[in-house]
Design an enzyme around this catalytic site. Sequence first.
Site, PDB file in Angstrom:
ATOM      1  N   LYS H 112       0.885  -1.162   0.000  1.00 26.11           N
ATOM      2  CA  LYS H 112       0.000   0.000   0.000  1.00 26.11           C
ATOM      3  C   LYS H 112       0.922   1.210   0.000  1.00 26.11           C
ATOM      4  O   LYS H 112       1.565   1.538   0.996  1.00 26.11           O
ATOM      5  CB  LYS H 112      -0.891   0.020   1.240  1.00 26.11           C
ATOM      6  CG  LYS H 112      -1.799   1.246   1.261  1.00 26.11           C
ATOM      7  CD  LYS H 112      -2.480   1.448   2.595  1.00 26.11           C
ATOM      8  CE  LYS H 112      -2.996   2.879   2.686  1.00 26.11           C
ATOM      9  NZ  LYS H 112      -3.439   3.224   4.044  1.00 26.11           N
ATOM     10  N   ALA H 199      -9.152   5.935   4.008  1.00 23.84           N
ATOM     11  CA  ALA H 199      -9.033   7.072   4.920  1.00 23.84           C
ATOM     12  C   ALA H 199     -10.270   7.961   4.954  1.00 23.84           C
ATOM     13  O   ALA H 199     -10.858   8.257   3.921  1.00 23.84           O
ATOM     14  CB  ALA H 199      -7.825   7.927   4.556  1.00 23.84           C
ATOM     15  N   GLY H 200     -10.660   8.357   6.168  1.00 23.50           N
ATOM     16  CA  GLY H 200     -11.717   9.335   6.354  1.00 23.50           C
ATOM     17  C   GLY H 200     -13.044   8.799   6.847  1.00 23.50           C
ATOM     18  O   GLY H 200     -13.864   9.545   7.380  1.00 23.50           O
ATOM     19  N   THR H 222      -8.790   3.917  11.903  1.00 21.67           N
ATOM     20  CA  THR H 222      -9.172   4.696  13.088  1.00 21.67           C
ATOM     21  C   THR H 222     -10.644   4.521  13.462  1.00 21.67           C
ATOM     22  O   THR H 222     -10.979   4.488  14.650  1.00 21.67           O
ATOM     23  CB  THR H 222      -8.875   6.190  12.843  1.00 21.67           C
ATOM     24  OG1 THR H 222      -7.541   6.323  12.365  1.00 21.67           O
ATOM     25  CG2 THR H 222      -9.015   6.989  14.124  1.00 21.67           C
TER      26      THR H 222
END
Lengths: 73, 73, 73, 73, 270, 270, 270, 270
Positions: H112, H199-200, H222
């Site tokens: 990645k 992401a996000g 996350t």
Amino acid sequence: MNTTKTTVGVQLNGKPAEVEDGASVSGLLESLDLHPGMVVVELNREILPRDRYEEFTIGEGDTIELVHFVGGG
Amino acid sequence: MNTTKTTVGVQLNGKPAEVEDGASVSGLLESLDLHPGMVVVELNREILPRDRYEEFTIGEGDTIELVHFVGGG
Amino acid sequence: MNTTKTTVGVQLNGKPAEVEDGASVSGLLESLDLHPGMVVVELNREILPRDRYEEFTIGEGDTIELVHFVGGG
Amino acid sequence: MNTTKTTVGVQLNGKPAEVEDGASVSGLLESLDLHPGMVVVELNREILPRDRYEEFTIGEGDTIELVHFVGGG
Amino acid sequence: MTEVDTVQGAEDALDTRLVVGGHTLASRLIVGTGKYATNEVMIDAIRASGADMVTVAVRRIDLDRTQEEGILHHLDPEEFFLLANTAGCYTAEDAVRYARLARAAGFNEFVKLEVIGDEQTLLPDVQATLEAAKTLTAEGFKVMAYTNDDLITALRLEDAGCVAVMPLASPIGSGLGVVNPYFIREIKRRLEVPVIVDAGVGTASDACVTMEQGVDGVLMNTALAAADDPVRMAHAMRHAIRAGRLAYLAGRMPSREIAVPSSPTRGMLD
Amino acid sequence: MTEVDTVQGAEDALDTRLVVGGHTLASRLIVGTGKYATNEVMIDAIRASGADMVTVAVRRIDLDRTQEEGILHHLDPEEFFLLANTAGCYTAEDAVRYARLARAAGFNEFVKLEVIGDEQTLLPDVQATLEAAKTLTAEGFKVMAYTNDDLITALRLEDAGCVAVMPLASPIGSGLGVVNPYFIREIKRRLEVPVIVDAGVGTASDACVTMEQGVDGVLMNTALAAADDPVRMAHAMRHAIRAGRLAYLAGRMPSREIAVPSSPTRGMLD
Amino acid sequence: MTEVDTVQGAEDALDTRLVVGGHTLASRLIVGTGKYATNEVMIDAIRASGADMVTVAVRRIDLDRTQEEGILHHLDPEEFFLLANTAGCYTAEDAVRYARLARAAGFNEFVKLEVIGDEQTLLPDVQATLEAAKTLTAEGFKVMAYTNDDLITALRLEDAGCVAVMPLASPIGSGLGVVNPYFIREIKRRLEVPVIVDAGVGTASDACVTMEQGVDGVLMNTALAAADDPVRMAHAMRHAIRAGRLAYLAGRMPSREIAVPSSPTRGMLD
Amino acid sequence: MTEVDTVQGAEDALDTRLVVGGHTLASRLIVGTGKYATNEVMIDAIRASGADMVTVAVRRIDLDRTQEEGILHHLDPEEFFLLANTAGCYTAEDAVRYARLARAAGFNEFVKLEVIGDEQTLLPDVQATLEAAKTLTAEGFKVMAYTNDDLITALRLEDAGCVAVMPLASPIGSGLGVVNPYFIREIKRRLEVPVIVDAGVGTASDACVTMEQGVDGVLMNTALAAADDPVRMAHAMRHAIRAGRLAYLAGRMPSREIAVPSSPTRGMLD
């Protein structure tokens, strides 16, 4: 709708109809090929108890509503 | 609040108060240094016409509300 | 870090360190109690093939990076 | 486009055209009824200084682009 | 911005004036007078906002304090049209009482009717509001009714004779802007009386978006009073209301997910 | 709206002028000149918008048609600052060529650099844009660079010497408004040169929201040219830009999910 | 997706069952039975949705047509809990009449009360709904009341004895999703009876967002019946409801405008 | 929820498996392994998520601390496909170095690729990413490239031979969800290699909305690790990914501002 020589005029589900004079509600359902367990009957704005349909006879000028469940949200 | 030898007990803007016996509403406003044009008076739940304050006299147990406009949204 | 009478100074994972003179990379890992299968070794910026760690000996001034996988996104 | 007995073939704004042999750029603009102040001229991929159009003469096979400002965002 | 002056004449022709209950307003922005740090800031902000109709509340005179708190010591009734509200009332009866007291002050027959149903959200009690609206219109009041964004209630308030229906954009003092533009748009589409969005506007773009829904006006208080610089924000709001109104009237471009060049695609060089 | 005039003086003190590459603009709104139904409407709309910097494209003269198409027959270079663009260019080399041709027209050294990377979306080729920006700034051009909303690219365009960085709000001609306010805000927060949002604004509230992000200006074309009434929309946009700018400077109220009364809670009657 | 099975046991412990009026539901998703292309698709979709409570409407038998239209010919009352609605009623009296007819069918005492106030928007008449709710609860009905997103009305429906309050996400059949999450959240926060969002959900993410507001369930019909592939969408909705519910219970990460790395910043090489 | 099991068989037929660089994944959800409170929670959460591809970072061994920090002491390479990332690299050269070290670990050729351009936003340096991608694909790596939501860059990463392009939904660790669905949708529409949003994503509905854009998968870290209950959130995310994917495939109902009844309008009583 079956027609016999002696009938009375009623309002059935919003339309004028002829039903056998002195017919019971259960008789009406039978004549319409409707299973009582599938129908709720309102006679002159009064809901009839399902187990006593044969006790109610239909007379001239009666207003009958035969309702059931349909798809809805 | 000015107190004189003879006064009556009233409820004034939510608080007990003594006002001169037989005083008129206009007299009361004057004693409070309030300009009549700046005040609306409710006496015992009835709104008084501004041009007739002197006609209304205050008696024992009266409930008086003196209201005005303040900032609001 | 083990210290012997004869050692050479190297840069190990960013810090100055003393390793046994003429030690092999596999020796180093052993001395550090690191399982070779869990480590990737970069010697002077060159990645070493895991099955030949014993062929590479460490000399004065070498830069050694021992890396592995950690949690990351 | 004016045509005279002696002309040369050029590429003018993307199309083949005949212009008077030895004509200057200012002459060309005049013949096209274009005000020099309203035009920028590129001759064979080189932008010409506006105050020297008459110094440049057009020859066989030249590529000429006459551009100006139009509405845009 | 001298260009503003120069185009002003031309601009005045671009919109009509808002008329509520027979009264013509100079601005489509109505502002409250509460919660300002000082009365000076309040006056400057209101002037900067361009609003000519301002709301006031009816309260007891505090006999223990200086009388300066009375808003009329600061707001000239000649300069501004005073719209008394019934803020703080939780029953139709109370609201009617406050409205009558307000009218007795002698300025006008208008009242901004508010009947609150819940202390935490300050959301209106629409049933009590409807009941009070009927009573007050029968007494000759010109009722501007604060309500939620329910179309059915809005239609009934219109039937009750309200001169304006004022749905919320979001809860009073929340500054969340127009949370449900669909409902606001539908209310405007279906009512004939002016629809003035009341409460919830937080910043200029909120006011602009609100007017773009086609409504007739906006009423705000906290967005000005609680801004870091109320006067500057009042200028912003004056422009925002104009911007949203004119954009609505102008008819916006269609939005599309694909791009379309704004410069010509032909005439490129080889 | 006479209140506008009366407060104008006071208002001018509320904001500073936008300066780009040493040139001071009267307005924070920059407009394009493409796609208008007629040149008359274009001129009226531009005047109503209050913009003094306008973009133009560089194209071949069409020798087969009337010369009337030249924009200079309609736009007075004394009245407006002409910002030539490189619209339609798909390579750095082409963009540089168009920029040089534009400068040769003799008006100024400014260029709105556009290098498109895809015909369907008209999204910029940021690598080619960066490359062209370096070449042009080295040649003394004052480059205002159209780019996407990527902070990293924006920072490099600033490093390359661009006098303004112009991220898109959304694709050219889409009218979708500011789709990613976070990225726009971050670009403004991190750059020192003016950040002017270019492309994507569809209506007044879009322009207002954009300015509320704190950016220095907005460039638009289709939002005006494709409105049902371009002139009225231009008035709307002039107000919207002012509204958003002043609201940003004023500092909006905090928004909260709970309600807060705007009228006093004390002083209620018994 | 065998991992689903393997984790199923663990997953069942993660949420409790929804109980409405003493009846425990297997799923937090309730579905309608209207507007499907065929009864076969309806049954397959309902099974895929995992819903065990389904709504039905009360209508006249059409004596001129085959009786097949009766839903009971297709829906086994043993398999599904039938929730009759009063859809199509515009007065409290009509709604009460339909509810009584439904109960006379002998399945249960539950009724989904709907009193519509406007034909174009199908928004509820909250006053008539409240009136009908009082009558029906007095008659022993277990009333699940369709209403708008007004907290005050929701509180009164709870006071009236409704066993569930069902605010709309957006108008019936609109598919706009939860337009006002603040109001939905506040209603959930303040009521003790189950809050089931009814109407407006258009796709899976709408259902997921709705459940993330903390509500107890969602009722939908058109989102399934009008999808290109109702059965596949039903699977999607089953997952979406679970996803939103579990995410609500899990407690989402805080969202922030700044970035935070998910890989360690220490341990980098020189 | 036994209905899940019963429908599982039917459900498996509703979607295909995601194939990246020749490797078939069991799940469209890829998860990170960073920032968990404990390794036990990490493992439980990953299992609950249903993900079979997990990302890991390459770091120096900390010779002063217990070796337990090595992820391989907790993560069985037989059970999970390890996708090494180049997180923390700010140049193409560094990223290439980390990728080579990762490959030397001997698990697979996948990487990645992340080249960060700014420490505050962790936004990618797209030029350096492109450069590194070319180097790595030339060396036989299967590159999954983290990038921003710029279509042009995405197209070039595909041209460079990346086996997957991974645009961000919003900044790493922000939890803001898909801020620009238009760009994500356009990237998916134009690329042939899998598009995996990286992401996000902050909560379940974010994942659901992302998949509804039609993309092939989602990578998150996350959102799970920073949830109050990571395991429960992992269950939520597994469902959300399925929900969004199936809803996309099912084809949602059209959304409209007007209402449409879901119960029959005919058959009403007199």
